[in-house]
Motif scaffolding. Structure first.
Motif, PDB file in Angstrom:
ATOM      1  N   SER B 275      11.180  18.848   1.160  1.00  0.00           N
ATOM      2  CA  SER B 275      11.110  17.606   2.084  1.00  0.00           C
ATOM      3  C   SER B 275      10.231  16.403   1.652  1.00  0.00           C
ATOM      4  O   SER B 275      10.394  15.384   1.766  1.00  0.00           O
ATOM      5  CB  SER B 275      10.664  18.074   3.321  1.00  0.00           C
ATOM      6  N   PHE B 279      10.782  12.621   0.848  1.00  0.00           N
ATOM      7  CA  PHE B 279       9.742  11.767   1.524  1.00  0.00           C
ATOM      8  C   PHE B 279       9.336  10.711   0.192  1.00  0.00           C
ATOM      9  O   PHE B 279       9.395   9.529   0.278  1.00  0.00           O
ATOM     10  CB  PHE B 279       8.610  12.293   2.145  1.00  0.00           C
ATOM     11  N   THR B 282      11.790   8.141  -0.650  1.00  0.00           N
ATOM     12  CA  THR B 282      11.931   6.937   0.322  1.00  0.00           C
ATOM     13  C   THR B 282      10.901   5.762   0.039  1.00  0.00           C
ATOM     14  O   THR B 282      11.112   4.801   0.562  1.00  0.00           O
ATOM     15  CB  THR B 282      11.806   7.382   1.771  1.00  0.00           C
ATOM     16  N   SER B 366      11.575  11.388   6.657  1.00  0.00           N
ATOM     17  CA  SER B 366      12.504  10.916   5.778  1.00  0.00           C
ATOM     18  C   SER B 366      13.754  10.384   6.195  1.00  0.00           C
ATOM     19  O   SER B 366      14.265   9.537   5.759  1.00  0.00           O
ATOM     20  CB  SER B 366      12.827  12.078   4.615  1.00  0.00           C
ATOM     21  N   LYS B 369      13.420   7.065   7.781  1.00  0.00           N
ATOM     22  CA  LYS B 369      13.390   6.015   6.702  1.00  0.00           C
ATOM     23  C   LYS B 369      14.667   5.855   6.068  1.00  0.00           C
ATOM     24  O   LYS B 369      14.912   4.630   5.851  1.00  0.00           O
ATOM     25  CB  LYS B 369      12.272   6.332   5.685  1.00  0.00           C
ATOM     26  N   THR B 370      15.324   6.825   5.698  1.00  0.00           N
ATOM     27  CA  THR B 370      16.811   6.595   5.103  1.00  0.00           C
ATOM     28  C   THR B 370      17.658   5.673   5.835  1.00  0.00           C
ATOM     29  O   THR B 370      18.098   4.837   5.460  1.00  0.00           O
ATOM     30  CB  THR B 370      17.150   8.256   4.546  1.00  0.00           C
TER      31      THR B 370
END
Ligand SMILES: Nc1ncnc2c1ncn2[C@@H]1O[C@H](COP(=O)(O)OP(=O)(O)OP(=O)(O)O)[C@@H](O)[C@H]1O
Ligand SMILES: [Mg+2]
Lengths: 310, 377
Positions: B275, B279, B282, B366, B369-370
């Motif tokens: 994870s 992150f 990103t 993440s 953000k993605t």
């Protein structure tokens, strides 16, 4: 209903306006050409229409869905081939097809039928196990187009698909586009090869984010090129060009391969100009073997349009 | 949805397996780390050969000498009778350290003046010398503490320890290498591999433009991230097994507790690392930035804040709070409990929860953000 309807679409990056209040529509099943120089805003427009770039203002419907509020439905109904080659070079042809098929939810018999179809149209049957990275650019692009339409979308966006491809492969690629179109797919294609634009049903010219002209190639030529262009075949081509340029009789004179192209001034007649050419050149002992009226190319249209703007 | 995730998983596996160079590197790295750390930094210098030069021969001096005799760290190999003999023994390597007890040792000690003991250490190997010095110092301090407490108790005074001696040293003499080093190493290796691999694998797609083709498809951020994580979970599990096997053969590591606890903890920790890698992807736009950022973000906290190299109890309170940000801290506790001590789940179930929270936190960020980046290519 049209395949694509664009209304006042604008994209700004900071203070810079990349696409400036653009509106147009694309008819169902046609090959629609989107033309412009580098940085004109072609890719930016395509990305907005594909739902991967949010417009600053304006909206568009693609296949009946709004790119602003229904981008997920838009994505299901379109194929997209980006300007950058975007298959995996470290996977084989077959693995790439399987991957993109899977990404669009194809599996089992469905997938293997479509895979066969892609291999057939890309002319890659029997080469499934080759690494994609080892293929020449032209073939890579055919494969990319095949995978972009693996899920049989109604509309496909091709962003400069023939960039860096040699002329013969470009011909093959356009055959492929024609095949798709004849099967009913709407094709939205950008290019800056103006000769390719002749193959489109309709084209749109964009410059610095603004639309400057649109229509079928024939309409564009008729609407924007009012003057006559003559092609001259004669001896001592270079000398002849200098003489014709210096005479100030023509709008412009340029070398075109082994011939000279002259653009007549607005009110001149063809007969008048022909006489002038033969007479002037013979004074310098240059023999004129042929003078023909030729139809203007889209390149002529584009140059005329850009000259007008300045 | 399953078809899409499966397609991504399959593709990712293919790419991992096809890239032989990286694959070799991925498996070579843990081997390298274990051997390097295990041997170069082996802080278990046991059976230090000690020579004793006792000028006093009192009850107290014998008591003091006994401290060395009763520890497996020291072997008293000879008693010397002159300074020359002490020198000679050091030079011909019959001893590594000579302990000289002065004539007035007891007198000074009981009169509460500072009694001093002299150590001569073979300094050829600086590293070993430092370790020996730390050991004898600590043995001496231990002795002096114990005896002074006895004396003061006799006089009716109760003392509190003036300072925590264990914290002075960068090693903990009560623990053994396997117990101390291996859990930390496993945590570091897994974290570095998990973060770096996922970050690079996603940023590579950004750099090469292949991500655009995925973004334009119906694949959701959740499906993409899951598809990216699953293959690396398998890879990281293989690496964990490799590390445990290596630990067994190199350092005699044995798993005392239940494998299932270990597996659960390891998988949670791997997911936390992955994870974090996602992150990083990103934030980073190029593979180089991704690589640097992942090594920094994985190695530094894991080494420094996890209690692996510096004991957490001896850190300033503020830093102690910060140590909670690294999942390695909790994973090391799990490893020590399950592998070394063989305790039951009651000793570490909380650590499971901490690690899970960490993983969920970074996965959620993440994903958000993605999703946002997809509309702003
Ligand atoms: N993410 C971005 N941030 C800032 N400016 C951008 C961004 N994307 C594109 N631009 C700018 O917008 C303008 C139009 O770019 P676009 O890629 O749409 O051009 P294009 O017509 O596709 O050109 P080309 O033929 O080179 O592909 C360019 O000047 C480009 O620099
Ligand atoms: Mg472009």
């Amino acid at each position: 209903m049209n395949s694509i309807e664009v209304k006042n679409l604008t994209k700004k990056f900071g203070n810079f306006t990349s696409v400036d209040n653009v509106s147009f529509e694309v008819y169902r099943g046609e090959i629609f050409g989107f033309l412009g120089a580098n940085g004109a805003g072609k890719s930016t427009t395509i990305k907005m229409l594909c739902g991967i770039l949010e417009p600053t203002s304006g909206d568009a419907t693609v296949g009946g869905f709004s790119i602003k509020t229904q981008s997920e439905q838009v994505k299901r109904n379109i194929g997209y081939m980006s300007q950058k080659f975007s298959l995996y070079n470290d996977l084989t042809i077959e693995e790439n097809i399987n991957f993109f098929g899977g990404v669009y939810g194809l599996e089992g018999e469905n997938l293997s039928n479509r895979k066969k179809w892609v291999l057939k149209i890309a002319n890659l049957e029997g080469k499934e196990k080759l690494l994609t990275g080892s293929l020449p650019t032209g073939i890579k692009q055919r494969l990319a187009l095949g995978t972009a339409v693996i899920h049989s979308p109604n509309i496909v966006f091709l962003d400069e698909p023939t960039g860096g491809v040699d002329p013969i492969e470009r011909r093959n690629f356009w055959d492929l586009i024609n095949t798709l179109s004849s099967e009913g797919t709407t094709v939205f294609v950008t290019t800056h090869y103006l000769d390719e634009a002749e193959f489109c049903n309709r084209i749109l010219l964009i410059n610095a984010g603004k639309i400057i002209a649109g229509g079928s190639p024939k309409e564009l030529k008729e609407n924007y090129i009012k003057t006559i262009i003559l092609e001259i075949e004669c001896g001592k081509t270079i000398d002849a060009l200098t003489i014709l340029e210096d005479s100030n009789f023509f709008g412009s004179a340029t070398i075109f391969g082994n011939y000279i192209h002259v653009k007549l001034k607005e009110n001149d007649t063809e007969e008048n100009a022909k006489d002038f050419i033969v007479k002037t050149l013979s004074e310098s002992k240059i023999n004129t073997s042929r003078i023909d009226k030729i139809s203007p190319t889209l390149e002529d249209v584009f140059i005329t349009l850009l000259e007008k703007k300045d | 949805m399953l078809t899409r995730i499966y397609a991504i998983v399959k593709k990712e596996f293919r790419q991992i397996l096809r890239d032989n160079r990286s694959l070799i590197l991925i498996f070579f790295y843990p081997v390298f780390m274990l051997i390097l750390f295990g041997y170069a930094l082996n802080y278990d210098v046991t059976h230090i050969k000690i020579g004793i030069y006792d000028l006093e021969k009192s009850e107290l001096s014998r008591e003091f000498i006994k401290t060395f005799n009763s520890s497996e760290y020291f072997d008293i190999v000879k008693y010397v009778t002159s300074p020359e003999e002490a020198d000679r023994s050091l030079n011909d390597k019959t001893v590594q350290c000579v302990v000289t007890i002065p004539v007035d040792f007891s007198k000074k000690f009981y009169s509460k003046e500072n009694a001093s003991v002299q150590f001569l250490i073979d300094g050829v190997n600086g590293n070993t010398a430092t370790i020996i010095m730390n050991y004898v110092n600590s043995a001496t301090l231990g002795f002096s503490e114990k005896v002074s407490a006895d004396i003061l108790a006799k006089e009716g005074i109760r003392i509190t320890r003036p300072l925590n001696i264990a914290g002075i040293f960068w090693y903990n003499p009560d623990l053994k290498t396997t117990e101390f080093l291996i859990p930390g190493l496993i945590a570091t290796i897994l974290m570095v591999i998990c973060v770096t691999l996922t970050a690079i694998s996603i940023v590579r797609e950004k750099e090469q433009g292949t991500i655009e083709q995925i973004n334009v498809s119906p694949v959701s951020p959740f499906e993409l991230i899951l598809g990216k994580i699953i293959p690396y979970i398998f890879l990281a599990i293989l690496i964990s097994i490799l590390v445990l096997i290596l630990g067994h053969f190199l350092f005699g590591l044995e798993i005392k507790g239940r494998i299932i606890y270990l597996a659960a903890g390891t998988i949670l920790y791997i997911i936390a690392g992955l994870s974090l890698g996602i992150f990083v992807s990103t934030i980073a736009d190029s593979m180089q930035v991704a690589f640097q950022l992942s090594t920094l973000i994985s190695q530094l906290p894991t080494n420094i804040l996890s209690g692996f190299t510096f004991p957490i109890e001896s850190m300033p309170p503020f830093i102690q709070i910060i140590t909670n940000l690294t999942p390695a801290k909790f994973f090391i506790i799990i490893l020590r409990s399950v592998v070394i001590k063989g305790t039951g789940i009651e000793a570490f179930w909380q650590q499971y929860i901490y690690i899970t929270i960490f993983a969920l936190f970074f996965l959620t960020i993440s994903m958000i953000k993605t999703a946002r980046q997809r509309r702003t290519v």
